[in-house]
Design a protein around this motif. Sequence first.
Motif, short mmCIF file in Angstrom:
data_model
loop_
_atom_site.label_atom_id
_atom_site.label_comp_id
_atom_site.label_asym_id
_atom_site.label_seq_id
_atom_site.Cartn_x
_atom_site.Cartn_y
_atom_site.Cartn_z
N ALA A 1 36.52 20.04 30.33
CA ALA A 1 36.24 19.98 29.03
C ALA A 1 34.48 19.94 29.04
CB ALA A 1 36.62 19.78 28.26
N HIS A 2 34.14 18.28 29.95
CA HIS A 2 33.15 18.03 29.87
C HIS A 2 31.69 18.79 30.88
CE1 HIS A 2 35.55 16.28 32.70
NE2 HIS A 2 33.70 16.11 33.67
N THR A 3 32.53 19.97 32.05
CA THR A 3 31.63 20.49 32.88
C THR A 3 31.70 22.39 32.72
OG1 THR A 3 34.26 21.14 34.27
CG2 THR A 3 32.93 18.87 34.69
N ASN A 4 30.98 22.11 34.14
CA ASN A 4 30.38 23.69 33.38
C ASN A 4 31.52 25.04 33.09
OD1 ASN A 4 27.80 23.07 32.85
ND2 ASN A 4 27.49 23.79 35.16
N ALA A 5 32.25 24.07 34.24
CA ALA A 5 34.36 24.99 34.27
C ALA A 5 34.60 25.15 32.77
CB ALA A 5 34.70 24.98 35.73
N SER A 6 34.36 25.31 31.76
CA SER A 6 35.42 24.28 30.76
C SER A 6 35.54 25.47 30.37
CB SER A 6 33.96 23.48 30.32
OG SER A 6 33.38 24.43 29.41
N GLY A 7 34.59 26.62 30.24
CA GLY A 7 34.90 27.72 30.01
C GLY A 7 36.66 28.76 30.35
N ALA A 8 36.10 28.74 31.85
CA ALA A 8 37.48 29.08 33.14
C ALA A 8 38.57 28.61 32.55
CB ALA A 8 36.77 28.69 34.40
N PHE A 9 38.83 27.38 32.73
CA PHE A 9 39.81 25.76 32.46
C PHE A 9 40.20 25.92 31.23
CE2 PHE A 9 38.50 24.19 36.14
CZ PHE A 9 39.62 24.10 37.01
N LYS A 10 39.81 26.85 30.07
CA LYS A 10 40.36 26.56 28.35
C LYS A 10 41.18 28.11 28.63
CE LYS A 10 40.53 27.05 24.41
NZ LYS A 10 41.69 25.06 23.56
N VAL A 11 40.52 29.42 29.70
CA VAL A 11 41.37 30.96 29.72
C VAL A 11 42.57 30.24 30.80
CG1 VAL A 11 40.87 32.69 31.18
CG2 VAL A 11 39.18 31.83 30.18
N TYR A 12 42.12 29.73 32.00
CA TYR A 12 43.56 29.29 32.47
C TYR A 12 44.75 28.31 31.84
CZ TYR A 12 45.30 27.95 37.39
OH TYR A 12 46.37 27.80 37.97
N GLY A 13 44.03 27.68 30.79
CA GLY A 13 45.04 26.79 30.18
C GLY A 13 45.78 27.85 28.70
N LEU A 14 45.22 29.16 28.86
CA LEU A 14 46.17 29.77 27.31
C LEU A 14 47.01 30.57 28.24
CD1 LEU A 14 42.87 30.43 26.00
CD2 LEU A 14 44.52 29.26 24.45
N ILE A 15 46.45 30.96 29.29
CA ILE A 15 47.27 31.58 30.42
C ILE A 15 48.47 30.86 30.77
CG2 ILE A 15 46.91 33.40 32.49
CD1 ILE A 15 44.54 33.91 32.59
N PHE A 16 48.81 29.79 31.54
CA PHE A 16 49.85 29.34 31.09
C PHE A 16 50.50 29.05 30.10
CE2 PHE A 16 52.41 26.13 31.91
CZ PHE A 16 53.02 25.67 32.56
#
Length: 515
Positions: A138-153
């Motif tokens: 959440a503290h990195t530039n990849a936060s958006g991508a991993f948020k979406v990844y979490g939603l997919i999971f």
Amino acid sequence: MSDFLSDINGYIWSNALVFLCLAAGVFFSIRTRLLQVRQIPEMVRLMFRGEKSPSGVSSFQALTISLAGRVGTGNIAGVATAIAFGGPGALFWMWVVAFLGASTSFVECTLGQIYKTKDRLTGEYRGGPAYYFSRAMAHTNASGAFKVYGLIFAAVTVLACGLLLPSVQSNSMALAMNEAWGISEWVVAVGSVIVLSFVIIGGVKRIATFASIVVPFMAVVYIALAIIIVALNASEVPNVIGTIFSSAFGADAAFGAIVGSAIMWGVKRGIYSNEAGQGTGPHAAAAAEVSHPAKQGLVQAFAVYIDTLFVCTATGFLILSTGAYRVFEGESADGSVIAEGGILPADVAVGPTFVQTGFDSFWSGAGSSFVAISLLFFCITTIIAYYYMAETNLRFLMGKAATIEIRPLRSTLGANLTLLLQALILVSVVIGCVSTASEAWTLGDIGVGLMAWLNIVGIIILQQPAFKALRDYERQQKLGKDPTFDPKALGIMGATFWENYDPVTGKTREAVDAP
């Protein structure tokens, strides 16, 4: 539709997923310096320690919730299926997956504890892959991508645990009860719905209480009786062990042509049974009240051993030592028989009947009933655990919207969608009871495979906090302390629950943490 689902299952469970599961286990074993061997005494000690609280359950209760999800039809019908389509050598590859998977389970379950939160509606601890995917970066530039990844999971897990996986459990339960007592599948379906409705509506506390009583008792009784039967066939044990190892590597002429199937079915059914890397274990791990995330990671690693090395091995040796098996060519019961033990009826279906026949060889007439009763309890507790995981991910998907009040119903959106999920899982149970075994297992394998792909790839990327927690735990352990966790001191970001946790009082200073 059946052929279409089989094709999808074939793509998901390709050799790539088998390799990924084994490679991840090897990698995590090296990174943890064979934690699954070094820390066995600590795993056993921690199982019976840990505090309960209004928000969390004890380590032992969290373990039993996890075991409720792990110990089910995979330990009975799953082992029989692995032997039928992969030969005796499949059991060896199940052991390999368990040994390597213990380290994988530690990583995912420690991450589940590090990034756990509190449910806005109930105040109970929640966590799992969706939570650590969205929080760890959440503290990195990849936060958006991993948020979406979490939603997919989360969406995949709601689908898998709410619809696909329960049908496998209810199917095996219905088949076993029909074989033992001639009970109609519809009667089993109605009875299961009544029992499940009572337990799952009570929430995680009732689930934990139910699982902590039923799971240990049934597992011990099942293993004990299986060991007794294997002991009575002790003269066959050396041959069984030899056959397992020789067929695992294609050294046995009878099974040389299916060594690839042995690996595939051993890994597939091993993961289905012990769930290491699948992403289900972190949900139960996050519910525990502990002073350090690594504590529950260690406990959940041992759960893999309990499931596969104890329960699955007991089933495998029972089937092989009594001769209650039949091995098919082409990974299908329609293929030619390449080996058999000699005591199975000619028309018996692959599944729990293998185990029932094995028990009947010792306990004529009562063996089928015992397996049916075992599956009744194992499958019911597994379905309950699936519901808990599906509900946790539904809460994640809803986020703050879970508390929105719907008028004129005067209830929250979260409460209404939870009721819908409860209805969905009960429908899945009914469908499983009246479906064929092959259809039910295909759906279940799709659910397991999708979750495993997403979770293993994710924890390989997010692994570092788990290893920091392990090193911190072992450092405090050497100093003779009861380890406590401070994520900021370790440079772990996003663990907001632990940032507000007071190790002295065992309470969090925040009222509730958003998903």
